[in-house]
Scaffold this motif. Structure first.
Motif, PDB file in Angstrom:
ATOM      1  N   VAL A  12       0.862  -1.187   0.000  1.00 31.00           N
ATOM      2  CA  VAL A  12       0.000   0.000   0.000  1.00 31.00           C
ATOM      3  C   VAL A  12       0.894   1.231   0.000  1.00 31.00           C
ATOM      4  CG1 VAL A  12      -1.803   1.268   1.220  1.00 31.00           C
ATOM      5  CG2 VAL A  12      -1.811  -1.236   1.241  1.00 31.00           C
ATOM      6  N   ALA A  13       0.637   2.106  -0.978  1.00 32.42           N
ATOM      7  CA  ALA A  13       1.424   3.330  -1.110  1.00 32.42           C
ATOM      8  C   ALA A  13       0.486   4.523  -1.188  1.00 32.42           C
ATOM      9  CB  ALA A  13       2.287   3.270  -2.365  1.00 32.42           C
ATOM     10  N   VAL A  14       0.962   5.647  -0.701  1.00 25.51           N
ATOM     11  CA  VAL A  14       0.218   6.902  -0.788  1.00 25.51           C
ATOM     12  C   VAL A  14       1.186   7.951  -1.306  1.00 25.51           C
ATOM     13  CG1 VAL A  14       0.658   7.526   1.616  1.00 25.51           C
ATOM     14  CG2 VAL A  14      -1.301   8.481   0.447  1.00 25.51           C
ATOM     15  N   ARG A  15       0.657   8.861  -2.145  1.00 25.25           N
ATOM     16  CA  ARG A  15       1.513   9.887  -2.735  1.00 25.25           C
ATOM     17  C   ARG A  15       0.845  11.249  -2.627  1.00 25.25           C
ATOM     18  NH1 ARG A  15       3.880  10.001  -8.936  1.00 25.25           N
ATOM     19  NH2 ARG A  15       5.674  11.321  -8.473  1.00 25.25           N
ATOM     20  N   TYR A  67       4.951   8.714  -0.458  1.00 22.14           N
ATOM     21  CA  TYR A  67       5.716   9.513  -1.414  1.00 22.14           C
ATOM     22  C   TYR A  67       5.340  10.985  -1.328  1.00 22.14           C
ATOM     23  CZ  TYR A  67       6.836   5.030  -3.558  1.00 22.14           C
ATOM     24  OH  TYR A  67       7.275   3.757  -3.792  1.00 22.14           O
ATOM     25  N   TRP A  68       6.346  11.822  -1.160  1.00 19.13           N
ATOM     26  CA  TRP A  68       6.166  13.272  -1.115  1.00 19.13           C
ATOM     27  C   TRP A  68       6.541  13.829  -2.485  1.00 19.13           C
ATOM     28  CZ3 TRP A  68       3.803  16.550   1.889  1.00 19.13           C
ATOM     29  CH2 TRP A  68       4.076  17.904   1.780  1.00 19.13           C
ATOM     30  N   SER A  69       5.535  14.238  -3.254  1.00 20.80           N
ATOM     31  CA  SER A  69       5.778  14.772  -4.597  1.00 20.80           C
ATOM     32  C   SER A  69       5.197  16.167  -4.749  1.00 20.80           C
ATOM     33  CB  SER A  69       5.183  13.826  -5.640  1.00 20.80           C
ATOM     34  OG  SER A  69       5.787  12.558  -5.573  1.00 20.80           O
ATOM     35  N   VAL A  70       5.120  16.900  -3.655  1.00 16.31           N
ATOM     36  CA  VAL A  70       4.505  18.227  -3.666  1.00 16.31           C
ATOM     37  C   VAL A  70       5.434  19.260  -4.308  1.00 16.31           C
ATOM     38  CG1 VAL A  70       3.604  20.085  -2.210  1.00 16.31           C
ATOM     39  CG2 VAL A  70       3.071  17.700  -1.673  1.00 16.31           C
TER      40      VAL A  70
END
Length: 116
Positions: A12-15, A67-70
């Protein structure tokens, strides 16, 4: 059969996606923080008009990947390549080995599914 984690288990991944143009123009405050596999959500109602926390109200969640893609200039920025390397490559490898595989993207409209 054991429920122990293995390389074939569900991941499980969150971005966190970059702010949209509308969010940027409105100077929308960030309500999410990520640290390794930990994701923190801040209650936006606890922010005052200057986006300063009036009281601390945080929910903490743990995932296999956060994942931090901000902001691309951030040291913790997760690129498309990073996400693909962590999630896509193992799925493709298993597919080529003959296993049934699936990547399921879930989220609100405009939340970044297509971006990822």
């Amino acid at each position: 059969m054991s429920c122990a984690m293995s390389s074939s288990s569900i991941k499980v991944a969150v971005r966190a996606r970059p702010l949209s143009q509308r969010e940027s123009i409105a100077s929308a405050p960030l309500c999410v923080e990520m640290n390794d596999s930990c994701t923190l959500l801040h209650n936006r109602k606890s922010l005052d008009k200057t986006n300063v926390l009036r009281r601390k109200f945080v929910k903490e969640f743990h995932f296999d990947y956060s994942y931090w893609s901000v902001d691309v200039s951030d040291d913790e920025y997760a690129s498309q390549e990073t996400v693909f390397s962590d999630l896509g490559v193992p799925v493709l490898k298993a597919t080529f080995e003959g296993y049934n595989t699936c990547i399921f993207a879930y989220g609100q409209t405009g939340s970044g599914k297509t971006y990822t």
